[in-house]
Scaffold this motif. Structure first.
Motif, PDB file in Angstrom:
ATOM      1  N   ASP A 114       0.853  -1.193   0.000  1.00 19.69           N
ATOM      2  CA  ASP A 114       0.000   0.000   0.000  1.00 19.69           C
ATOM      3  C   ASP A 114       0.887   1.241   0.000  1.00 19.69           C
ATOM      4  O   ASP A 114       2.093   1.164   0.248  1.00 19.69           O
ATOM      5  N   ARG A 115       0.270   2.371  -0.298  1.00 17.92           N
ATOM      6  CA  ARG A 115       0.976   3.654  -0.230  1.00 17.92           C
ATOM      7  C   ARG A 115       0.822   4.216   1.176  1.00 17.92           C
ATOM      8  O   ARG A 115      -0.299   4.394   1.667  1.00 17.92           O
ATOM      9  N   VAL A 116       1.956   4.510   1.807  1.00 16.67           N
ATOM     10  CA  VAL A 116       1.967   4.920   3.207  1.00 16.67           C
ATOM     11  C   VAL A 116       2.459   6.352   3.328  1.00 16.67           C
ATOM     12  O   VAL A 116       3.456   6.732   2.695  1.00 16.67           O
ATOM     13  N   SER A 117       1.776   7.149   4.127  1.00 16.58           N
ATOM     14  CA  SER A 117       2.228   8.504   4.437  1.00 16.58           C
ATOM     15  C   SER A 117       2.227   8.690   5.945  1.00 16.58           C
ATOM     16  O   SER A 117       1.502   7.997   6.671  1.00 16.58           O
ATOM     17  N   VAL A 118       3.031   9.631   6.429  1.00 16.56           N
ATOM     18  CA  VAL A 118       3.228   9.805   7.868  1.00 16.56           C
ATOM     19  C   VAL A 118       3.085  11.274   8.236  1.00 16.56           C
ATOM     20  O   VAL A 118       3.522  12.158   7.488  1.00 16.56           O
ATOM     21  N   TYR A 127       4.837   9.753  15.732  1.00 14.71           N
ATOM     22  CA  TYR A 127       4.570   9.720  14.301  1.00 14.71           C
ATOM     23  C   TYR A 127       3.424   8.745  14.047  1.00 14.71           C
ATOM     24  O   TYR A 127       3.381   7.645  14.618  1.00 14.71           O
ATOM     25  N   GLU A 128       2.518   9.152  13.141  1.00 12.48           N
ATOM     26  CA  GLU A 128       1.358   8.326  12.827  1.00 12.48           C
ATOM     27  C   GLU A 128       1.288   8.072  11.323  1.00 12.48           C
ATOM     28  O   GLU A 128       1.424   9.006  10.524  1.00 12.48           O
ATOM     29  N   ALA A 129       1.100   6.825  10.962  1.00  7.74           N
ATOM     30  CA  ALA A 129       1.058   6.422   9.562  1.00  7.74           C
ATOM     31  C   ALA A 129      -0.382   6.265   9.078  1.00  7.74           C
ATOM     32  O   ALA A 129      -1.256   5.836   9.838  1.00  7.74           O
ATOM     33  N   SER A 130      -0.592   6.608   7.797  1.00  6.26           N
ATOM     34  CA  SER A 130      -1.879   6.387   7.141  1.00  6.26           C
ATOM     35  C   SER A 130      -1.652   5.490   5.941  1.00  6.26           C
ATOM     36  O   SER A 130      -0.641   5.622   5.237  1.00  6.26           O
ATOM     37  N   PHE A 131      -2.594   4.606   5.694  1.00 11.16           N
ATOM     38  CA  PHE A 131      -2.506   3.661   4.587  1.00 11.16           C
ATOM     39  C   PHE A 131      -3.606   4.005   3.592  1.00 11.16           C
ATOM     40  O   PHE A 131      -4.796   3.907   3.906  1.00 11.16           O
ATOM     41  N   GLU A 132      -3.168   4.425   2.390  1.00  7.04           N
ATOM     42  CA  GLU A 132      -4.070   5.040   1.429  1.00  7.04           C
ATOM     43  C   GLU A 132      -5.221   4.128   1.024  1.00  7.04           C
ATOM     44  O   GLU A 132      -6.391   4.512   1.090  1.00  7.04           O
ATOM     45  N   ASN A 133      -4.921   2.935   0.548  1.00  7.35           N
ATOM     46  CA  ASN A 133      -5.969   2.052   0.057  1.00  7.35           C
ATOM     47  C   ASN A 133      -6.672   1.300   1.185  1.00  7.35           C
ATOM     48  O   ASN A 133      -7.870   1.042   1.111  1.00  7.35           O
ATOM     49  N   LEU A 134      -5.917   0.931   2.205  1.00  7.36           N
ATOM     50  CA  LEU A 134      -6.515   0.217   3.331  1.00  7.36           C
ATOM     51  C   LEU A 134      -7.463   1.112   4.112  1.00  7.36           C
ATOM     52  O   LEU A 134      -8.417   0.631   4.732  1.00  7.36           O
ATOM     53  N   GLY A 135      -7.191   2.417   4.083  1.00  2.00           N
ATOM     54  CA  GLY A 135      -8.109   3.362   4.716  1.00  2.00           C
ATOM     55  C   GLY A 135      -7.993   3.432   6.223  1.00  2.00           C
ATOM     56  O   GLY A 135      -8.979   3.747   6.907  1.00  2.00           O
ATOM     57  N   ILE A 136      -6.821   3.156   6.769  1.00  2.00           N
ATOM     58  CA  ILE A 136      -6.629   3.295   8.217  1.00  2.00           C
ATOM     59  C   ILE A 136      -5.588   4.379   8.462  1.00  2.00           C
ATOM     60  O   ILE A 136      -4.721   4.614   7.629  1.00  2.00           O
TER      61      ILE A 136
END
Length: 715
Positions: A114-118, A127-136
């Motif tokens: 997945d594409r991950v952004s922080v 630091y908190e990560a977001s997962f683009e397609n997983l939606g979390i």
């Protein structure tokens, strides 16, 4: 009712289905596999494994490089199966995100792609990560992982991650846990081995290898077309390189910057802000230019687009000085800037009525900004991408070549020409810098060892000079305060070699008119000068027409032609009646089959050749769609390609549903209506191929029996 063919790409046919069996290897393919084992892949495999996974090519090639980087067919087949299984089991589709969450919950741990952004949560100091397609989102990520992958903080990175699930009674605790994260990009490579292997290839072979690495079949490209493709790679190998490409739709302008490298970021032109690109004053966080090697602005053209003046000003300073200000603090970065956009007019039209930067938003149609550009790629020379242009040969795994190019950003090859050539003395420092950076970039791409013959060096030097000259010549049209420059170079024997742009050679009358106007406007110094190259109010262009004298008296009435008659052509039948027309209508419900499309193309080519190249004529086609969905799709693809090709010749083809029945006719805005008994389909079928003279000249073909009626309508 308009027939919508605007979103149809004529290349989008059944070529996504791989052909049965492996393609036969060429001599070059065998040589590539011999000297670059393990870092090359057959380029058609990306389409084979992609399916409906919306991921960049470099992600897929990263996986193919792990499992299918071989020329052994059994290994390739096994590798494809492995990659397909990985994508099926681990790639997260947005519409299946809840299913994947359920799998993670039930299994306790699951690997995903997945594409991950922080983001930094300042209140919790984590630091908190977001997962683009997983939606979390809100998943805690270790600071060390963030530091090792800083691009997570800007734009996000495609990653292979292990996600765990642990429920807590505390609703404030996110149940998702990041077990591990691996960015999808190569960690190391042997640069010495790369240079040693390069020495085993000729210049032609190496360029073809690079073109295949991009994904194209080099056999369908000329030498100049190949170099135009390679210029697109310079921002990845050269620091702070400013590149622009304007041209028709469908030529692959943005593909390199979205698919080719994990070090480039493609940004929609309307989404650019100062905080996102440079620095956020509220928290001091640096923007994209601090983390990415290339920031590319897609859909950059558009006269009416709103622009932020503060962004334009800071961009000018950054492009010139590699720095930008945040309050009293000055910060620097190394990201190259790329601007790509579509043109809506032909080159001669722009040269006659404005300049080659005509499509840019008003705030960027400014000499101070344009003078910072190092090179202008003439996008109108790049062919519209077609299915057969894609390669089935071997090329570098893009992640590998992306790392090679990135490693060479530390090198400077700008002086490699100086042992053989010297730039003209009139060339200013800024022009010289532009030429040097383009030349250096091309040298690093094509001759990374720094070893090249004088002839090979001269080719790249001329190309670099032309790219900067295109920028400077258009600035002269916009701002008469700039001095004209004599672009060229001398060889060691002292011989002068002038350099011209291709459009300058093709349309000299329109290319030079602005420079002449500039000289005239600066000579008297009276009044406020017009923008150089823009027509004055007294010389503003009227409507475009089909060129040529209008005959005083044209035939009116019926003409009949018998079967097998020769000596008939569209030029004789129609051109006298089309002269002087700015708008032409064709009503023909049967533009469906290939030969009917060819007839339409031959009529459009006749109109295009008869009009002034700098003018545009509107051609309205009224037709109907085939009832069979399969044939209808092919028909729409054909019409879309015809419209794209016609636009490059100054014909604006509009396609709509024919409201009538079976009648066929031509109509012009000059008052002529030509009733066509058989429409354009007047010639007999011929299988003579290219060796049949009738293929080149309509007069040599036999016709079917048909009639034409010429009617002069009253206004």
């Amino acid at each position: 009712m308009e027939l919508d063919v605007s979103n149809l790409n004529p290349t989008e046919q059944s070529d996504t289905v791989p052909a049965a069996g492996a393609p036969e290897q060429s001599d070059l393919d065998r040589k590539i596999n011999l000297y670059f084992p393990g870092v090359v892949v057959r380029k058609d495999l990306v389409k084979t494994v992609k399916g409906n996974a919306i991921v960049p090519s470099y992600v897929l090639e990263y996986l193919l490089g792990q499992y299918a980087a071989s020329d052994d067919e059994a290994t390739i087949v096994a590798g494809i199966d492995a990659v397909r299984k990985i994508l099926a089991d681990h790639y997260v589709h947005r519409n299946e995100s809840e299913l994947v969450k359920s799998i993670i919950k039930e299994k306790g741990r699951h690997r995903i792609i997945d594409r991950v952004s922080v983001v930094l949560n300042e209140k919790a100091d984590v630091y908190e990560a977001s997962f683009e397609n997983l939606g979390i989102r809100g998943v805690i990520i270790d600071p060390g992982t963030v530091k090792a992958n800083e691009k997570l903080l800007v734009g996000g990175v495609w990653c292979i991650c292990d996600i765990e699930y642990s429920h807590s009674d505390d609703s404030r605790v996110v149940p998702w846990i990041l077990g591990s994260l691996k960015a999808i990009q190569m960690s190391s490579f042997d640069f010495g081995g790369y240079l040693a292997a390069r020495r085993e290839f000729t210049s032609e072979e190496w360029v073809d290898l690079l073109i295949q690495s991009i994904g194209f079949n080099p056999d369908l490209f000329g030498r100049r077309a190949k170099l135009l493709q390679l210029v697109r790679l310079i921002p990845f190998v050269e620091r702070n390189y400013n590149l622009i490409e304007l041209g028709p739709k469908g030529t692959g302008k943005s593909h390199i910057f979205s698919e080719f490298s994990p070090h480039g970021m493609l940004i929609s032109g309307g989404e650019v802000t100062v905080p996102k690109l440079f620095v956020n004053n509220s928290n001091g966080k640096i923007g994209l230019v601090g983390y990415w090697d290339v920031a590319a602005f897609d859909e950059f053209a558009g006269k009416k687009k709103r622009t932020d003046k503060a962004l334009v000003d800071i961009m000018k300073n950054y492009m010139a000085n590699k720095s930008f200000s945040r309050g009293v603090q000055t910060m620097g970065a190394e990201a190259s800037m790329v601007f790509v956009g579509n043109t809506s007019h032909t080159v001669p039209y722009m040269l006659k009525h404005s300049d080659l930067f005509d499509e840019l938003p008003e705030a960027y149609h400014d000499s101070a900004y344009l003078d910072r550009l190092h090179c202008y790629i003439p996008g109108w020379e790049v062919e519209t991408i077609r299915g057969e242009m894609f390669s089935t040969g071997y090329g570098f795994v893009v992640d590998y070549i992306a790392e090679v190019l990135r490693s060479m950003r530390n090198s400077d090859f700008s002086d490699k020409y100086q042992a053989h050539f010297a730039l003209g003395p009139e060339i200013s420092t800024r022009d010289r810098d532009g030429i040097h950076k383009t030349f250096s970039g091309l040298m690093k791409i094509v001759y990374p060892t720094g070893e090249a013959t004088p002839e090979e060096i001269e080719e790249l030097l001329r190309f670099a000079i032309e790219g900067r000259k295109r920028v400077k010549d258009q600035i002269l049209r916009i701002d008469a305060t700039f001095d004209p420059v004599n672009f060229g170079y001398t060889d060691m024997a002292g011989h002068w070699h002038p350099v011209t742009t291709l459009e300058e050679d093709e349309y000299p009358a329109y290319y030079q008119v602005a420079q002449q106007a500039a000289a005239a406007s600066t000579g008297d110094g009276a009044g406020t000068p017009h923008s150089v190259g823009a027509p004055s109010p007294s010389s503003a262009p009227g409507p475009a027409t089909v060129a040529g004298p209008v005959e005083e008296k044209l035939f009116e009435g019926q003409r009949d032609f018998v079967e097998n008659q020769r000596g008939v052509s569209y030029e004789a039948l129609f051109l006298p009646y089309l002269r002087g027309a700015a708008e032409i209508e064709l009503h023909d419900p049967y533009i469906r089959m290939n030969h009917q499309g060819r007839n339409l193309v031959e009529l459009l080519a006749l109109i295009a050749s008869a009009k002034d190249p700098a003018d545009e004529v509107t051609f309205k086609l009224y037709t109907t769609l085939d009832d069979d969905p399969n044939y209808q799709q092919k028909q729409l693809q054909m019409l879309s390609q015809i419209r794209q090709e016609a636009a490059q010749q100054g014909l604006k083809v509009e396609i709509a549903k024919d409201p009538g029945g079976h009648d066929r006719w031509l109509r012009t805005d000059t008052g002529w209506r030509i009733n066509l008994g058989r429409g354009l389909d007047i010639f007999q079928k011929s299988d003579g191929g290219w060796f049949d003279l009738g293929t080149s000249r309509q007069e040599f073909r036999q016709v079917r029996a048909f009639g034409v009626t010429y009617i002069k309508e009253l206004f």
